[in-house]
Design an enzyme around this catalytic site. Structure first.
Site, PDB file in Angstrom:
ATOM      1  N   CYS A 191      40.483  49.944 -42.902  1.00  0.00           N
ATOM      2  CA  CYS A 191      41.900  50.281 -43.084  1.00  0.00           C
ATOM      3  C   CYS A 191      42.759  49.015 -43.157  1.00  0.00           C
ATOM      4  CB  CYS A 191      42.397  51.116 -41.900  1.00  0.00           C
ATOM      5  SG  CYS A 191      42.089  52.871 -42.066  1.00  0.00           S
ATOM      6  N   HIS A 196      45.303  58.668 -44.903  1.00  0.00           N
ATOM      7  CA  HIS A 196      45.853  57.905 -46.032  1.00  0.00           C
ATOM      8  C   HIS A 196      46.268  58.856 -47.151  1.00  0.00           C
ATOM      9  CE1 HIS A 196      45.083  53.868 -44.544  1.00  0.00           C
ATOM     10  NE2 HIS A 196      43.926  54.300 -44.095  1.00  0.00           N
ATOM     11  N   SER A 248      45.871  49.248 -38.247  1.00  0.00           N
ATOM     12  CA  SER A 248      45.030  48.107 -37.864  1.00  0.00           C
ATOM     13  C   SER A 248      45.488  46.825 -38.548  1.00  0.00           C
ATOM     14  CB  SER A 248      43.558  48.389 -38.154  1.00  0.00           C
ATOM     15  OG  SER A 248      43.103  49.465 -37.362  1.00  0.00           O
ATOM     16  N   CYS A 255      40.070  49.391 -36.963  1.00  0.00           N
ATOM     17  CA  CYS A 255      39.480  49.850 -38.214  1.00  0.00           C
ATOM     18  C   CYS A 255      39.818  48.814 -39.277  1.00  0.00           C
ATOM     19  CB  CYS A 255      39.997  51.208 -38.629  1.00  0.00           C
ATOM     20  SG  CYS A 255      39.272  51.624 -40.218  1.00  0.00           S
ATOM     21  N   CYS A 313      39.141  54.650 -45.889  1.00  0.00           N
ATOM     22  CA  CYS A 313      38.455  54.795 -44.603  1.00  0.00           C
ATOM     23  C   CYS A 313      37.833  56.175 -44.443  1.00  0.00           C
ATOM     24  CB  CYS A 313      39.457  54.564 -43.480  1.00  0.00           C
ATOM     25  SG  CYS A 313      38.703  54.703 -41.859  1.00  0.00           S
ATOM     26  N   ARG A 338      45.234  55.431 -35.031  1.00  0.00           N
ATOM     27  CA  ARG A 338      45.361  54.063 -34.519  1.00  0.00           C
ATOM     28  C   ARG A 338      46.779  53.515 -34.573  1.00  0.00           C
ATOM     29  NH1 ARG A 338      41.259  55.711 -36.276  1.00  0.00           N
ATOM     30  NH2 ARG A 338      39.197  55.323 -35.401  1.00  0.00           N
TER      31      ARG A 338
HETATM   32 NI1  NFC Z   1      40.198  53.570 -40.662  1.00  0.00          NI
HETATM   33 FE1  NFC Z   1      43.051  54.028 -40.040  1.00  0.00          FE
HETATM   34  C1  NFC Z   1      43.636  52.445 -39.367  1.00  0.00           C
HETATM   35  C2  NFC Z   1      43.593  54.910 -38.549  1.00  0.00           C
HETATM   36  O1  NFC Z   1      44.116  51.608 -38.798  1.00  0.00           O
HETATM   37  N1  NFC Z   1      43.895  55.426 -37.630  1.00  0.00           N
HETATM   38  O2  NFC Z   1      45.675  54.316 -41.249  1.00  0.00           O
HETATM   39  C3  NFC Z   1      44.637  54.315 -40.874  1.00  0.00           C
HETATM   40  O3  NFC Z   1      41.276  53.997 -39.442  1.00  0.00           O
HETATM   41  O4  NFC Z   1      40.777  54.246 -38.475  1.00  0.00           O
END
Ligand code: NFC
Length: 574
Positions: A571, A70, A524, A568, A63, A501
């Site tokens: 992700c 990450h 997500s 997202c 992402c 998120r």
């Molecule tokens: Ni892409 Fe990420 C997702 C976040 O859910 N926060 O872990 C990462 O993104 O936006």
């Protein structure tokens, strides 16, 4: 009258590819919903057999929005597996980078990704700039507040419209009866949409300085790749010296100012017109919440006393019993794939991520079972089969909501002082009870509070870093276990994080110096999850139930609630 089927595909103004389906009853109230991730890339498969020291650079590419998180989760996973203790400076710099991400990401969400669900851009054309200026001056001390300034923005907007090209504001449901803001506040919102586009670039300069670049700043197993030398005096070098320390402090202070003077006052001003949205869109929010915890005060210490963001789960709305979340417990977190386009040897049994399998199985083809339409034009995906590239993670068997709402509410229930003070003040300002947090607008409010908290954390981490270095500690990385010859033959670890998120974990199994297995369970993924073996709905799906839609072919209400999670999908599916 028959139920109506509404499809939003793609849901835009998010990262990645999300399709939402909703069934509306004869009163246009949503009675069923489905969330589908329509794209998969296979990062977990790509990692197999690779050097675990490189994993962060691969998974960081999951992402570009939650950039860096990450990578942080990946280096923590490998350090956990190999037993690497990181230095204090590395912990502070990682916290600073994460607080920077939150501040920029939440700001971007409020204006660019979610703002157009509340702000009617076209209505801003009929605003009186003088009144907008008065409103601005009554809600904050933000310097850009003159009638001439708002008039200039309005003229720019008029030029867009006159040219017939709304550009970034094209294709929305302008004029929908769901928009409630007066034109003057719409103009305020559009103006700050444009200002924040510029300002967010300033915030991420922190990543450029301590991480080399943004998006995708650099991380390192063992610490941070960021040399420190306070006796250096140049502004050109790549060292952290006093020049750059002063710069970091200035960025942190201006971020606090922008969030306190622009984002937060706008949020409080706008919510006053949308109070009904404190009762809509809750779904799992007042039932099942999940947080892993993050921002450790002490390096490698994810215990309660160390964390700024809490660890904890709530089940069935029992807020007096915050349950500890253990990412290593084989029974707590499991992913199911009954409704996802993957195969497991035992299809209806969940797998803990250390045992996780990512085996794609896109089996569209049983017309009448999986979908309605044709293979190239799918009208409707059905729930009695697989319908998403997103797996279904469950905590002790429960579907969970994760993210700013979960973190704020769990911290509030634990009486953590930072969050408690923020929440109490916001509820008093908004004039709503604590139950209001369990809603679409509550989610958006909690994210705003978190942005305030994280901007403040940025400054605290800069001060802490400077104090630690001035006390004589310039160490940023521990390379003792860099060589694979020092590693055990087989080991496994987990990298626990809170991403903007929500709860994020990467789990790794290392064997003979390379990655044997790698699994990510992502915020997500939790929120956008499809149904599981027991038919339990994921958080997006549950949140839409009961929502009245004013105009069925303009599903603004679906966007409002789904965007309040800040989806997202890049992700979610990774
Ligand atoms: Ni892409 Fe990420 C997702 C976040 O859910 N926060 O872990 C990462 O993104 O936006």
């Amino acid at each position: 009258m028959a139920n109506k089927k509404v499809v939003v595909d793609p849901v835009t103004r998010i990262e990645g590819h999300l399709r939402m389906q909703a069934v509306l009853d004869e009163n246009n109230v949503i009675v069923d919903a489905m969330s589908t991730g329509t794209m998969w890339r296979g990062l977990e498969v790509i990692l197999k057999g690779r050097d675990p020291r490189d994993a962060w650079a691969f998974v960081e590419r999951v992402c570009g929005v939650c950039t860096g998180i990450h990578a942080l989760s990946a280096v923590r996973a490998v350090e956990d597996a190999l037993g690497i203790q990181i230095p204090k400076n590395a912990n502070i710099i990682r916290n600073l980078m994460n607080a920077t991400l939150y501040s920029q990401d939440h700001l971007t969400h409020f204006y660019q990704l979610h703002g157009c669900d509340w702000i009617d851009v076209v209505s801003a054309l009929s605003a009186d700039p003088k009144k907008t200026s008065e409103i601005q001056q009554s809600i904050s001390t933000h310097a850009l507040s003159s009638p001439a300034y708002f008039k200039e923005v309005q003229d720019r907007l008029k030029a867009f419209v006159a040219s017939g090209q709304l550009g970034i504001f094209a294709n929305a449901y302008w004029g929908n009866p769901g928009y409630k803001l007066p034109p003057e506040i719409n103009l305020l919102g559009v103006t700050h949409y444009l200002e924040s586009l510029d300002f967010q670039r300033e915030i991420v300069k922190v990543h450029a300085i301590v991480g080399g670049k943004n998006p995708h700043p650099n991380y390192l197993v063992g610490g941070v790749p960021c040399p420190i030398n306070m006796s250096d005096t140049g502004a050109q070098g790549i060292m952290i010296n006093q020049v750059w320390m002063n710069f970091l402090r200035d960025v942190a202070k201006s971020t606090i100012r922008f969030i306190d003077e622009v984002y937060y006052p706008d949020l409080i001003a706008m919510q006053a017109y949308y109070k009904d949205w404190y009762k809509i869109g809750g779904g799992l929010a007042n039932k099942n919440l999940l947080c892993y915890g993050d921002f450790p005060a002490y390096a490698n210490d994810m215990s309660e006393k160390s964390l700024v963001m809490p660890n904890g789960a709530v089940i069935d709305g029992k807020f007096d019993q915050i349950l500890p979340v253990d990412l290593k417990d084989p029974n707590q977190i499991k992913e199911f794939v009954d409704h996802s386009w993957y195969s497991y040897p035992k299809p209806d049994e969940g797998l803990h991520p250390w045992e996780g399998i990512t085996d794609p199985n896109f089996d569209l083809g049983k017309a009448g079972v999986d979908y309605e339409g044709t293979k190239t034009d799918i009208k409707w995906l059905t729930t009695n089969a697989r319908y998403s590239w997103i797996k279904a993670p469950r905590w002790n068997g429960h579907a969970m909501e994760t993210g700013p709402l979960a973190r704020m509410v769990v911290a509030y229930a634990k009486k953590m002082p930072r969050q408690k003070e923020l929440v109490d003040r916001a509820l008093a300002q908004a004039g709503v009870p604590v139950e209001a947090l369990f809603s679409t607008l509550g989610r958006t409010l909690c994210r705003g509070l978190e942005a305030k908290m994280c901007a403040q954390l940025m400054l605290e981490y800069v001060d802490e870093l400077e104090a630690n270095i001035k006390a004589g500690d310039e160490v940023a990385a521990n390379m003792d276990k860099w060589e694979p010859s020092t590693w055990p033959k087989e080991c496994k670890g987990v990298g626990q994080c809170e991403a903007p998120r929500g709860a994020l974990g990467h789990w790794c199994v290392i064997k003979d110096g390379v990655i044997e297995n790698w699994q990510a369970v992502v915020p997500s993924t939790w929120n956008a999850s499809p149904r599981d073996t027991k038919g339990q709905l994921g958080a997006y799906e549950a949140a839409l139930l009961g929502t009245p839609v004013a105009v069925a072919d303009q599903p603004l209400e679906i966007l409002r609630t789904i965007h309040s999670f800040d989806p997202c999908l890049a992700c979610a599916t990774h």
